[in-house]
Design an enzyme around this catalytic site. Sequence first.
Site, PDB file in Angstrom:
ATOM      1  N   PRO A  87       0.768  -1.383  -0.018  1.00 36.60           N
ATOM      2  CA  PRO A  87      -0.029   0.068  -0.156  1.00 36.60           C
ATOM      3  C   PRO A  87       0.739   1.414  -0.020  1.00 36.60           C
ATOM      4  O   PRO A  87       0.396   2.428  -0.322  1.00 36.60           O
ATOM      5  CB  PRO A  87      -0.793   0.221   1.099  1.00 36.60           C
ATOM      6  N   GLU A 114       3.213  -7.449   7.823  1.00 35.54           N
ATOM      7  CA  GLU A 114       3.676  -6.336   7.760  1.00 35.54           C
ATOM      8  C   GLU A 114       4.638  -5.878   6.617  1.00 35.54           C
ATOM      9  O   GLU A 114       5.290  -5.013   6.165  1.00 35.54           O
ATOM     10  CB  GLU A 114       4.511  -5.730   8.986  1.00 35.54           C
ATOM     11  N   ARG A 152      -4.291  -8.959 -20.554  1.00 34.57           N
ATOM     12  CA  ARG A 152      -5.276  -8.479 -21.746  1.00 34.57           C
ATOM     13  C   ARG A 152      -4.560  -7.501 -22.638  1.00 34.57           C
ATOM     14  O   ARG A 152      -5.136  -7.228 -23.637  1.00 34.57           O
ATOM     15  CB  ARG A 152      -6.446  -7.972 -21.044  1.00 34.57           C
ATOM     16  N   ASP A 167     -11.821   0.394 -24.396  1.00 37.46           N
ATOM     17  CA  ASP A 167     -11.664   0.296 -22.990  1.00 37.46           C
ATOM     18  C   ASP A 167     -11.714   1.522 -22.117  1.00 37.46           C
ATOM     19  O   ASP A 167     -11.348   2.508 -22.826  1.00 37.46           O
ATOM     20  CB  ASP A 167     -10.368  -0.455 -22.643  1.00 37.46           C
TER      21      ASP A 167
END
Length: 381
Positions: A87, A114, A152, A167
């Site tokens: 993150p 962690e 893709r 897209d």
Amino acid sequence: MKVTVLTAFPEFLDSFLTTSIVGRAVERGLIDVKAVNLRDFSEGNYHQIDDYSFGGKGGMTIMPQVLERALASVRTNPEAKVLFPTPTGAVLTQDLVESLAQEKELIVICGHYEGLDERFVRECVDLEYSIGDYVLTGGEIPAMTLIDALSRLVPGVVGKELSVTDDSFYNGMLDTPHYTRPAVWHGQEVPEVLTSGNDAQIEKYRKRTAAFLTLSRRPDLLSRAGVMDYLEDEVYLGLAVSPHEPTLACDLAQIAETAQAYGVARVIAAPQQREDFDALRDALSECPEIKCVPSVRRMTEWAERKKHAPLLVIAAEAQPGIPWLEAKRRMIETSGPVLILFGAQPQRENVIAMRPQQTTGGELPRTALVAATLDRFFGSR
Ligand code: 6GU
């Protein structure tokens, strides 16, 4: 493309790698994806891969020597890029996916708890990425997210019926909404144009709904989106000039070429002083692609008469004026043609005064100013 996922939970990826489009791509050998168990490289009798974080509150961190052994074992190419989903990484965007799709080999190391020992990250990881501003329990879902998005882009993985050019994020715009049978559901009808069979109208409708959706939901995307194909009508480039400038014909020929490259329908020049019209026509006699008119007023009249729709004029060198991104929004919203005008600011309805580009070392030459302006509106990313 080869992707190896190092994880303490390889079974997490089992159905992902055998199901649907990604599963078929793996089966057909279009992408080579393997999940490798980090525990195979563990320490001691307890098969330990992590330990308490120093200075932490009981959280666990994966040990660097385990990661080092695992990486050495799976790396087949010294050029392989090592990724760590976390993150705290850089947000994964379609641009980043497209750039990673150029690599031959990727190794994705999934942390849990962690994360990974920072010394290993510093020494061995090329890129830390995040899939958004929320916290997950581990890197497996972000690893699958990346692999799905990468797969893709590999030719042959997605059928041509799912054209990549339609897209979301293609040209920096969101995708248009989709509908299928039944034509009426819970009293709601499918937009009529979609069942009309008129391909040109359908394409126009889809582009316009995509543009309005992007405008309302993700205006942050607009700065990088090329909007030419998403406008209701044509774009013209107007230049108010003095025929006495020595480089005029050459500048305008260059500008005409630039405008054409960005899809501008017509370049129109007018003299700043009406009595200079003949001189301007002479100066531009070698540039038939540039339309020459006696005044800025005639320029706007020409555009209005041609399209029979309200003309939006963006005066590109106005001071004070609104920022270019705001002008770009207004350009999408307008229902008629647009004239981007340099060198004049007419007093009439529907004129947006737009601030010139901010530069730090002086003014841009006119050819560069036009190119930079057009790129902000019609260049993508
Ligand atoms: Cl890449 N990892 C984890 N654990 N949580 C996340 C993430 C990654 N991206 C968003 N949340």
